[in-house]
Write an enzyme that holds these catalytic residues in place. Structure first.
Site, PDB file in Angstrom:
ATOM      1  N   ASP A 130       0.833  -1.205   0.000  1.00 38.24           N
ATOM      2  CA  ASP A 130       0.000   0.000   0.000  1.00 38.24           C
ATOM      3  C   ASP A 130       0.867   1.255   0.000  1.00 38.24           C
ATOM      4  OD1 ASP A 130       0.904  -0.670   2.594  1.00 38.24           O
ATOM      5  OD2 ASP A 130      -0.532   0.714   3.495  1.00 38.24           O
ATOM      6  N   GLU A 131       0.316   2.306  -0.547  1.00 40.26           N
ATOM      7  CA  GLU A 131       0.854   3.657  -0.392  1.00 40.26           C
ATOM      8  C   GLU A 131       2.358   3.725  -0.652  1.00 40.26           C
ATOM      9  OE1 GLU A 131      -2.205   5.457   2.884  1.00 40.26           O
ATOM     10  OE2 GLU A 131      -0.617   4.179   3.694  1.00 40.26           O
TER      11      GLU A 131
HETATM   12  C1  ACM Z   1      -3.826   1.128   4.518  1.00 38.56           C
HETATM   13  O1  ACM Z   1      -4.740   1.571   5.230  1.00 38.56           O
HETATM   14  N1  ACM Z   1      -2.817   1.899   4.148  1.00 38.56           N
HETATM   15  C2  ACM Z   1      -3.837  -0.251   4.058  1.00 38.56           C
END
Ligand code: ACM
Length: 513
Positions: free
Chosen positions: A307-308
């Protein structure tokens, strides 16, 4: 008054009381008999010895492989004047029968110490019960604030009492690395400690000036895994790759894109732009970490994050440009998939399945990887269309670090000060959420294999604060995930009785509105 609500529950003819004469007859599931004793003997003082024969006054825990209608986790539970009988196809279902039986006892069955002067009467019912979703999970973020391992056992207890079966441990983040890696000790020697933390909300830009840190030894985690396994809870570890890695890069600057200017373990919250580089040596380092992780955690699933991941560093890195050219990739935006494919292949070589955040949808993730749809309910359908099994954990419904109301007086939270695109994550908002997306071809919805709540912890440094965010909304999540939600009012009625169990267990929770 069970939570989650069983699929079918009816009155039975005779009530039964646990007494010093009560025995446990579990010829094919001694581990379940041991669990029942581990849970009930300290509080009731009753010895509950094993009995080779069913006999009167017995709690019978029976394995019947032919009861296929119950599936892997279902159970039948019958309370009669002469005893209690549970049937399941194996110990998984019998463990949930144990938890149902606990909820049929007075609430003080959930006390942590001995309780005297209680008649341990079991409510006379017959239950037939199977869960809808095989993955009923909760993420605990120990990256932002280390929590005592004893509290993680409490979380396992809370999950098990709700017949939830996955504890997803977010073990690494920019602000702290919590998993002991023997081959690379600086990950915890350096990466587990930060110089300070934000004071107040991150957006205020203040610092508390207080060091924070901590990590879990492999032995502590093995104990936790065993404790959870006895309760039917699998611990799924996450090493968040290739972003959210600033703590690791602080420990080993050669993992980053600018080794001459290494970062510190991050003292701010948010998303750091310091990400792993794309060198073969860095992939090898990560596979070392995963080897030790898989050695400690027998889970069939390993979460690899994804993620991110800000692309800034890769966009300006000559090594990243070389990698893009050598692999025939389009650009830096393909390096996330490249990274995760390498890590996932390593996990697969070891017979495990990768779990990934939904950023990997459309990034050529391995088809058998499970997608955790977090950026919104719509991401579930996208993950399904991309060919994956999907776990529903959309932030707007199931992020329990979001405030439970928009009234003044809620604790500081990650949403404080942000204009909401949706209302507060109230108990009813959680409870009325349904994960199945509309408008998909017939065969796709069945690939929603789970429901999970995520408890990120930027603003909950203490267990008490985390419990306040968790409870009682987790009870609503459990009921959605078990697949038996009813009208919110009837849930609240059961929940009022359920809160007594939290009181007895000494859990902190947000009072009902
Ligand atoms: C997330 O909330 N960055 C998975």
């Amino acid at each position: 008054m069970l939570i989650p609500r069983p699929v079918s529950i009816s009155d039975s003819s005779g009530s039964f009381a646990l007494t010093p004469a009560t025995t446990i007859h579990a010829p094919d599931a001694p581990e379940v008999a041991a669990l029942l004793r581990e849970l009930l003997t300290p509080v009731t003082g009753l010895p509950l010895p094993d009995a080779p024969d069913p006999g009167p006054q017995a709690i019978a825990m029976l394995v019947d492989p032919a009861a296929t209608d119950l599936g892997a986790e279902g159970y039948r539970l019958d309370v009669a004047r002469t005893g209690v009988t549970a049937v399941a196809t194996g110990s998984a279902g019998l463990r949930w029968a144990v938890q149902a039986l606990r909820q049929l006892l007075p609430a003080s069955a959930f006390a942590s110490g001995p309780v005297l002067d209680v008649s341990w009467t079991v409510t006379p019912v017959s239950i037939v019960d199977t869960p809808r979703y095989p993955w009923r999970g909760l993420l605990i973020d120990v990256g932002r604030w280390h929590k005592p391992v004893a509290w993680l056992r409490t979380v396992v207890d809370v999950l098990a009492m709700h017949r939830m079966n996955v504890l997803h441990l977010h073990l690494t983040d920019d602000q702290g690395w919590r998993f002991e890696v023997r081959k690379h000790p600086r990950l915890t020697e350096v990466g587990a400690f930060r110089a300070s933390s934000p004071r107040g909300h991150e957006t205020e830009g203040l610092s508390d000036g207080t060091p924070h840190g901590g990590f879990y030894t492999q032995d502590e985690l093995r104990d936790l895994v065993a404790y959870a396994a006895r309760r039917g809870v699998t611990i799924v570890p996450e090493i968040d790759l290739p972003g959210h890695m600033q703590a690791a890069i602080a420990a080993y600057p050669r993992l980053g894109n600018d080794p001459a200017n290494p970062p510190e373990v991050w003292t701010r919250f948010g998303v750091s732009h310091r990400v792993l580089n794309v060198a073969d040596e860095t992939v090898a380092f990560v596979t070392d970490v995963l080897d030790e992780l898989m050695d400690v955690f027998p889970s069939p699933w390993i979460h690899l994050g994804g993620d991110e991941v800000p692309l800034d560093e890769w966009r300006t890195s000559p090594a990243a440009a070389d990698r893009i050219a050598a692999e025939g990739l389009t650009g830096a935006e393909d390096l996330l998939g490249w990274w995760i494919r390498r890590a996932a292949a390593h996990v697969a070589r070891n017979g495990r399945r990768a779990v990934l955040w939904d950023e990997l949808v459309g990034q050529a993730a391995p088809p058998d990887a499970i997608v955790m749809a977090w950026r919104g309910h719509d991401r579930i359908a996208e993950g399904l269309r991309d060919g994956h099994d999907v776990i529903a954990t959309p932030h707007e419904h199931l992020y329990l670090d979001y405030p439970a109301s928009d009234a003044p007086g809620e604790p500081l939270s990650i949403r404080t000060g942000y204009a909401e695109g949706h209302g507060p994550t109230t108990l009813d908002h959680v409870y009325t959420y349904r994960p199945e997306p509309a408008g998909l071809p017939q065969d796709l919805p069945s690939r929603v294999i789970g429901v999970q709540a995520n408890l990120w912890s930027e603003y909950t440094p203490t267990p008490a604060g985390a419990e306040y965010n968790l409870l009682p909304r987790l009870a609503a999540v459990a009921e959605i995930a078990w697949g038996t939600p009813a009208a919110p009012d009837s849930f609240r009625t059961r929940l009022r009785a359920h809160l007594r169990r939290f009181d007895e267990a000494g859990l902190n929770y947000r009072p009902l509105d």
